[in-house]
Motif scaffolding. Structure first.
Motif, PDB file in Angstrom:
ATOM      1  N   VAL A 164      -5.723  -5.230  -3.011  1.00 42.02           N
ATOM      2  CA  VAL A 164      -5.200  -4.725  -1.739  1.00 42.02           C
ATOM      3  C   VAL A 164      -5.555  -5.731  -0.657  1.00 42.02           C
ATOM      4  N   ILE A 204       0.831  -1.208   0.000  1.00 37.27           N
ATOM      5  CA  ILE A 204       0.000   0.000   0.000  1.00 37.27           C
ATOM      6  C   ILE A 204       0.866   1.259   0.000  1.00 37.27           C
ATOM      7  N   VAL A 227      -6.154   3.343   0.716  1.00 35.93           N
ATOM      8  CA  VAL A 227      -6.107   3.544  -0.734  1.00 35.93           C
ATOM      9  C   VAL A 227      -7.315   4.347  -1.191  1.00 35.93           C
ATOM     10  N   GLY A 238      -5.640  -1.286   4.681  1.00 35.26           N
ATOM     11  CA  GLY A 238      -5.013  -0.924   3.417  1.00 35.26           C
ATOM     12  C   GLY A 238      -6.032  -0.442   2.402  1.00 35.26           C
TER      13      GLY A 238
END
Length: 325
Positions: free
Chosen positions: A235, A143, A244, A240
């Protein structure tokens, strides 16, 4: 694509995500080709893999920064098993430190392993897969390839580069009408591996796994699923995915919050650490390990959830302000 009986090459297989991935494919009855610098650790992984019915394992000690050695890895895999169905680039090293204090040779080494190692792996894998007209290449990014953080400049650059490499390869394969070749990227959040103990460090503070921490087996399962049903990017870890998403809504806010979060939870304020080069230039001794001893997700769930809640609320507020006329 069917996973069982696949031939899978894995770099970075001596520890962490690479090791967990090797064991996950072995449980599916695959033949696994194990690559890393540490022969002793790879032998330990081989024995663990071959405990599973139908699984076979081949050890090929490899420094991924050596293009000829990676070509030899591919050759050995084809020689033993006749093909390569899946190639997982998972080898990685890291260095923590203020930008001006990290020795340039250490900075270059991270990029050499984490970027050029993947280039060498991709070239070797796709050369074989093009001849077969099928196969899946999986590149393990992070990430931090989307949301950068302080003190790990080279590592973050490398993870951004891996995403760019994967995207370019997908485009090229599409233009070449290679419909049965797939390139997938995995972006894990913080994972319980020995990466933090093995990292070079010039901060004066001991690096620790930043919560919330997820298991390497979680990443391995995601990789196995990608082989079965390829996707561009995946992901791993709810935190994470949240980061994002938030970075798309309010990148400046997430950047500032990540800086504070790293300073408070990624580098220990209580445990000083002398400068050291970790496993950058010389492999760590011993038989390797899948886990880093960070307690997994449960030990850090409360702190991680609190951080996620703060970020989510801030990002949502920013989104509402953007929509308000």
């Amino acid at each position: 694509m069917r996973v069982r009986d696949s031939v899978v090459v894995i770099t970075g297989a001596s520890s962490g995500i690479g090791r967990a991935t090797a064991l996950a494919f072995a449980r599916k009855g695959c033949a696994v080709v194990l690559a890393a610098r540490r022969a002793e650790a790879l032998e330990t992984v081989r024995r663990a893999c071959e405990r599973h019915r139908r699984a076979e394992a081949l050890v090929v000690p490899t420094d991924v920064t050596d293009a000829a050695a990676v070509d030899e890895l591919a050759r050995r895999a084809v020689q033993r098993f006749g093909r390569v169905d899946v190639w997982v680039n998972a080898a990685a090293v890291n260095v923590f430190g203020p930008f001006g204090e990290v020795p340039l040779e250490d900075f270059r080494r991270v990029l050499d392993v984490n970027v050029m190692g993947y280039v060498h792996g991709a070239r070797a894998a796709l050369r074989v897969m093009r001849e077969q007209d099928r196969g899946t290449l999986v590149n393990v990014s992070s990430i931090v390839g989307v949301v950068s953080q302080p003190y790990t400049h080279a590592y973050g650059m490398s993870k951004h580069a891996i995403r760019a490499l994967s995207a370019s390869l997908r485009q090229e394969l599409r233009l070449g009408k290679a419909a049965h070749l797939h390139v997938c990227t995995v972006l894990p959040a913080t994972i319980d591996t020995p990466l933090f103990q093995h990292a070079a460090n010039y901060t004066g503070r001991r690096p620790v796994a930043m919560p919330p921490v997820y298991s390497p087996e979680r990443v391995a399962r995601a990789i196995v699923r990608l082989v079965r049903a390829p996707r561009r990017e995946v992901v791993v870890g709810p935190m994470g995915r949240s980061l994002v998403l938030q970075s798309r809504i309010s990148p400046g806010l997430v950047e500032r919050t990540m800086a504070r979060h790293v300073d408070r939870t990624h580098l220990s304020r209580k445990e000083p650490a002398p400068p050291g080069r970790g496993n950058l230039h010389v492999p760590a001794a011993g038989q390797g390990a899948t886990h880093g001893g960070w307690g997994g997700r449960r030990r850090t769930a409360v702190r991680g959830l609190a951080a996620a809640t703060v970020l989510a609320a801030a990002a949502a507020g920013a989104a509402r302000r953007v929509r308000t006329p």
